[in-house]
Design an enzyme around this catalytic site. Structure first.
Site, PDB file in Angstrom:
ATOM      1  N   ASP A  88      -0.757 -22.598  74.316  1.00 14.96           N
ATOM      2  CA  ASP A  88      -1.411 -23.256  74.905  1.00 14.96           C
ATOM      3  C   ASP A  88      -0.622 -23.273  77.047  1.00 14.96           C
ATOM      4  O   ASP A  88       0.349 -22.934  77.266  1.00 14.96           O
ATOM      5  CB  ASP A  88      -1.252 -24.536  75.051  1.00 14.96           C
ATOM      6  CG  ASP A  88      -1.772 -25.242  75.596  1.00 14.96           C
ATOM      7  OD1 ASP A  88      -2.780 -25.648  76.423  1.00 14.96           O
ATOM      8  OD2 ASP A  88      -0.950 -26.975  75.742  1.00 14.96           O
ATOM      9  N   ASP A  90      -1.304 -26.777  79.683  1.00 19.15           N
ATOM     10  CA  ASP A  90      -0.803 -27.859  80.576  1.00 19.15           C
ATOM     11  C   ASP A  90      -0.285 -28.248  79.471  1.00 19.15           C
ATOM     12  O   ASP A  90      -0.276 -28.416  77.301  1.00 19.15           O
ATOM     13  CB  ASP A  90      -2.195 -28.685  80.292  1.00 19.15           C
ATOM     14  CG  ASP A  90      -2.958 -28.187  81.081  1.00 19.15           C
ATOM     15  OD1 ASP A  90      -2.836 -27.428  82.413  1.00 19.15           O
ATOM     16  OD2 ASP A  90      -4.210 -27.972  80.905  1.00 19.15           O
TER      17      ASP A  90
END
Length: 300
Positions: A88, A90
């Protein structure tokens, strides 16, 4: 001798205390889990191998180590060094949420942060929450994207070392973000990911339209991306590692061989046994058995 399934990996954001090995060994020995051997992986990482399974006592040990800022995870030696990393972006590879930074510039920070928080906790489905947040950005100048990237975005410590070390070991590295390509591609290039997937913001007349290009990359998409690359490169499930922090990472975390919840929300931590709460991203290398001397430390 078959590979051990009883390796306790200790990691921290600071050098591990000198006596931590004895403390953990004594803790397990008192529960009839005798220590077999130890290995120093680096200043911030070491592993302890046990004759019996220490997993039933892992949560109790974590509670004892938490005040010291030490993460404890259990893994197997079999297929320990992974051939694929999917991450991922963020609040994982970078320290913040890009959409929150754009919201701050646009003057809608509180509205968007509230929706973001609920989505990451799993209280709102990712796709409708993303539509709602992007609508609030309508009219924002595209210059704000470059401003946010330059002024607001910072890499999480260890991100480049994690990716570049795995690249050097011929692993496939993928950034899969529910955020936006205008940030993700720059981050992927900076960190060194081989592949990058993210959402595309609608833009017209150098302003955000408040729309997003279909199909939306969300929770199910991340799992699909992982599976597609596994198929493309003939990589087995137990040869993969995934890392993320929020509810939209759940499916890829649960699918990967090592699914790591990194500074994660409680809803995600419940879905995986691998928790990193105090260490930086190099902890994922220690989990795989890399020694610090094997780390590739290049800054781009």
């Amino acid at each position: 001798m078959p590979p051990s399934n009883h390796i306790l990996v200790l990691t921290s954001g600071a050098p591990l205390p000198f006596a931590i090995t004895d403390r953990c060994a004594s803790f397990m020995d008192n529960r009839n889990v005798p220590l077999e051997n130890t290995r120093i992986l680096g200043d911030n990482g070491q592993e302890l191998t046990f004759t019996n399974n220490p997993r039933p006592y892992l949560n109790e040990l974590r509670e004892q180590l938490a005040p010291l800022g030490i993460d404890a995870n259990i893994c197997s030696e079999e297929n320990r060094k992974k051939k694929l990393l999917i991450a991922d972006m963020d609040a994982t590879i970078i320290t913040s949420e890009c959409i929150d930074e754009l919201a701050s510039i646009h003057g809608v920070a509180e509205q968007i942060k509230s929706i973001t928080a609920k989505a990451m906790l799993g209280e709102l489905d990712f796709k409708p929450s993303l539509y709602a947040r992007v609508r609030l950005l309508k009219g924002l100048s595209t210059k704000a994207i470059e401003q946010a990237y330059k002024e607001k975005i910072s890499l999480t410590p260890g991100a480049q070392t994690l990716v570049q070390t795995m690249n050097a070991s011929k692993s496939v590295t993928i950034l899969a973000s529910g955020g936006f390509t205008c940030f993700a591609q720059k981050i992927a290039n900076k960190v060194g990911f081989h592949f990058c997937h993210a959402n595309i913001l609608g833009i017209a007349n150098e302003e955000l339209t408040g729309e997003i290009t279909e199909p939306v990359l969300g929770k199910e998409s991340k799992k699909t991306i992982l599976q597609q690359y596994m198929q493309n490169f003939a990589i087995k499930t137990d040869e993969t590692i995934a890392v993320g922090d929020g509810a939209n990472d759940e499916d890829m975390i649960k699918t990967a061989g090592f699914g790591v919840a990194f500074n994660a929300k409680p809803s995600l931590k419940q879905k995986t046994s691998f928790h990193i709460d105090y260490s930086d991203l190099t902890s994922l290398l220690f989990l795989q058995g890399y020694r610090e001397e094997e780390f590739v430390k290049k800054n781009t």
